[in-house]
Motif scaffolding. Structure first.
Motif, mmCIF file in Angstrom:
data_model
loop_
_atom_site.group_PDB
_atom_site.id
_atom_site.type_symbol
_atom_site.label_atom_id
_atom_site.label_comp_id
_atom_site.label_asym_id
_atom_site.label_seq_id
_atom_site.Cartn_x
_atom_site.Cartn_y
_atom_site.Cartn_z
ATOM 1 N N THR A 23 -13.064 8.109 26.454
ATOM 2 C CA THR A 23 -12.775 6.699 26.189
ATOM 3 C C THR A 23 -13.337 5.833 27.309
ATOM 4 O O THR A 23 -13.692 6.313 28.384
ATOM 5 C CB THR A 23 -11.267 6.470 26.059
ATOM 6 O OG1 THR A 23 -10.643 6.850 27.291
ATOM 7 C CG2 THR A 23 -10.691 7.282 24.913
ATOM 8 N N GLU A 121 -7.949 1.968 22.057
ATOM 9 C CA GLU A 121 -8.149 3.118 21.163
ATOM 10 C C GLU A 121 -6.800 3.718 20.750
ATOM 11 O O GLU A 121 -6.574 4.919 20.836
ATOM 12 C CB GLU A 121 -9.065 4.156 21.804
ATOM 13 C CG GLU A 121 -10.486 3.650 21.984
ATOM 14 C CD GLU A 121 -11.510 4.740 22.180
ATOM 15 O OE1 GLU A 121 -11.451 5.746 21.426
ATOM 16 O OE2 GLU A 121 -12.349 4.598 23.074
ATOM 17 N N ASP A 204 -10.680 -1.506 20.151
ATOM 18 C CA ASP A 204 -10.907 -0.337 19.303
ATOM 19 C C ASP A 204 -12.222 -0.499 18.566
ATOM 20 O O ASP A 204 -12.811 -1.576 18.553
ATOM 21 C CB ASP A 204 -9.777 -0.186 18.282
ATOM 22 C CG ASP A 204 -9.178 1.210 18.297
ATOM 23 O OD1 ASP A 204 -9.971 2.173 18.224
ATOM 24 O OD2 ASP A 204 -7.953 1.335 18.380
ATOM 25 N N THR A 237 -9.543 9.945 13.297
ATOM 26 C CA THR A 237 -9.488 8.502 13.486
ATOM 27 C C THR A 237 -10.112 7.800 12.285
ATOM 28 O O THR A 237 -10.788 8.418 11.456
ATOM 29 C CB THR A 237 -10.256 8.057 14.748
ATOM 30 O OG1 THR A 237 -11.653 8.321 14.575
ATOM 31 C CG2 THR A 237 -9.753 8.772 15.982
#
Length: 314
Positions: A23, A121, A204, A237
Motif C-alpha cells: 500500500t 484502502e 482508495d 477487493t
C-alpha cells in the motif's frame, strides 16, 4: 467475500515483499507524512479542538506512525483509535502506535469529541453485491460450490426498478456492483462527524458511478489471481464507487470535498517539495504515488459543515 477476507486478514500480515500486496504508506514515508500535515492543517484552522485520531484498517500502522510524527510537530497529539480485527496486524500496529485503543467496528469509537478519520484502502475490501443482466432481466450474482470449485452463478431475478435508469438497458452479461457494507460505514461516519465535528479522509482505488463493470479481483504474491479460488488465502477487493459514498455522506448532513485523483491531492499537499528535501532516492516512490497510482486512486473527504474546507481538493 466478507467471510474470505475476515479469515485472510486474521491469519497473516499480507503486506510487503513477502506478502501479497503493498500500500501507499509502505511505498514511502511521504504518504503518511502528508496525511499528517493535512490533518494538522485542518485541525489548526478549526481552532485546535480536542480530537481523536482514527484509522480504519491501519495495515501495519505505518501511515499512522508517520502521520502522528508530523502532527506532533504542529502540537496535535490526539489519542489514537484503530478499527482493526486482525490479531496479527494489531500486534504490528501496537509496535508503531503504542497506547492505541482498538475497536472491532466504528460503532464503538468515541462519541464525545470530534474525530479525524483516515480510511486508506479500507472500503475496497468490504464485501460487494453484483447484479448481472441475463437476456432482458437482471439477477443477483451469487456464488455456488460444485465439489471444491466455487463458481459465480445468476440467482433470482431482481426488480428492474432497483437498477439505475441509465444502466437498465445495458447489454446482456453486464454487471453492476454495489457495496451495502461500504454505504453503511460511510453513513455511520457521516453521522458521527455531523454530530461530533471532525472529518474523514477516504483514499482508495475506484470510480464515480454507478457504472457497469466487474471489478472484483484477487491478489496473491503481488499478482492477480482467480477470486473464486482458494477463498480466505488471497486478498479480495473491488473498486470503490466514490460518487455513491459522497451521496450518502451528503444525505447524512456532512459537507463533501472531492473525489480527486491521488496524484493531484498529493501534489497539492506538497509532495514535490518533500521529495526534493529527501533527495533523489525517493524519486521512484514519488512516481508510484503520483503517477502510477495518481488517477485510479481517488481521495474523498467529508466533514462537519462548520469545519473549514480541507486543502488538496481545489
Amino acid at each position: 467475500m466478507g467471510a474470505a477476507n475476515a479469515h485472510y486478514y486474521a491469519t497473516r500480515d499480507p503486506l510487503g515483499a513477502a506478502g501479497d500486496f503493498t500500500t501507499a504508506p509502505e511505498i514511502s514515508q511521504m504518504f503518511g507524512e502528508l496525511i499528517g500535515a493535512w490533518a494538522a492543517d485542518l485541525w489548526t484552522r478549526a481552532g485546535r479542538p480536542a480530537v481523536a485520531w482514527v484509522e480504519l484498517g491501519p495495515g501495519r500502522g505505518t501511515l499512522g506512525a508517520d502521520a502522528l510524527r508530523v502532527m506532533a510537530r504542529a502540537g496535535l497529539t490526539p489519542p489514537v483509535h484503530l478499527v482493526e480485527t486482525s490479531p496479527t496486524l494489531r500486534r504490528a500496529q501496537t509496535e508503531r502506535m503504542p497506547g492505541a485503543t482498538f475497536h472491532d467496528s466504528p460503532e464503538t469509537l468515541p462519541a464525545d469529541v470530534p474525530l479525524l478519520v483516515v480510511a486508506n484502502e479500507f472500503f475496497d475490501a468490504l464485501p460487494i453485491r453484483q447484479l448481472v443482466r441475463r437476456g432482458a432481466t437482471w439477477h443477483e450474482r451469487l456464488v455456488a460450490c460444485q465439489d471444491t470449485l466455487f463458481l459465480p452463478v445468476a440467482g433470482k431475478e431482481v426488480p428492474r426498478t432497483i437498477i439505475p435508469a441509465h444502466l437498465a438497458d445495458a447489454p446482456p452479461g453486464s454487471i453492476i456492483e454495489t457495496s451495502p457494507a461500504g454505504v453503511a460505514v460511510m453513513a455511520g461516519l457521516a453521522a458521527r462527524v455531523t454530530a461530533q465535528g471532525g472529518a474523514v479522509l477516504a483514499i482508495d482505488y475506484g470510480y464515480e458511478g454507478p457504472a457497469v463493470g466487474d471489478t472484483l479481483q484477487a491478489v496473491r504474491a503481488h499478482a492477480f489471481a482467480n477470486p473464486f479460488e482458494a477463498p480466505g488465502e488471497q486478498d479480495l477487493t473491488a473498486h470503490v464507487d466514490f460518487a455513491t459514498l459522497a451521496l450518502v455522506a451528503r444525505a447524512s448532513g456532512a459537507a463533501v470535498a472531492g473525489p480527486v485523483g491521488q496524484g493531484a491531492f498529493l501534489t497539492a499537499l506538497g509532495i514535490d517539495a518533500r521529495a526534493a528535501a529527501l533527495g533523489d532516492r525517493v524519486a521512484p516512490d514519488r512516481a508510484r504515488l503520483v503517477e502510477e497510482m495518481g488517477e485510479l486512486f481517488k481521495v474523498l473527504s467529508i466533514r462537519h459543515a462548520d469545519w473549514p474546507e480541507p486543502v488538496g481538493f481545489a
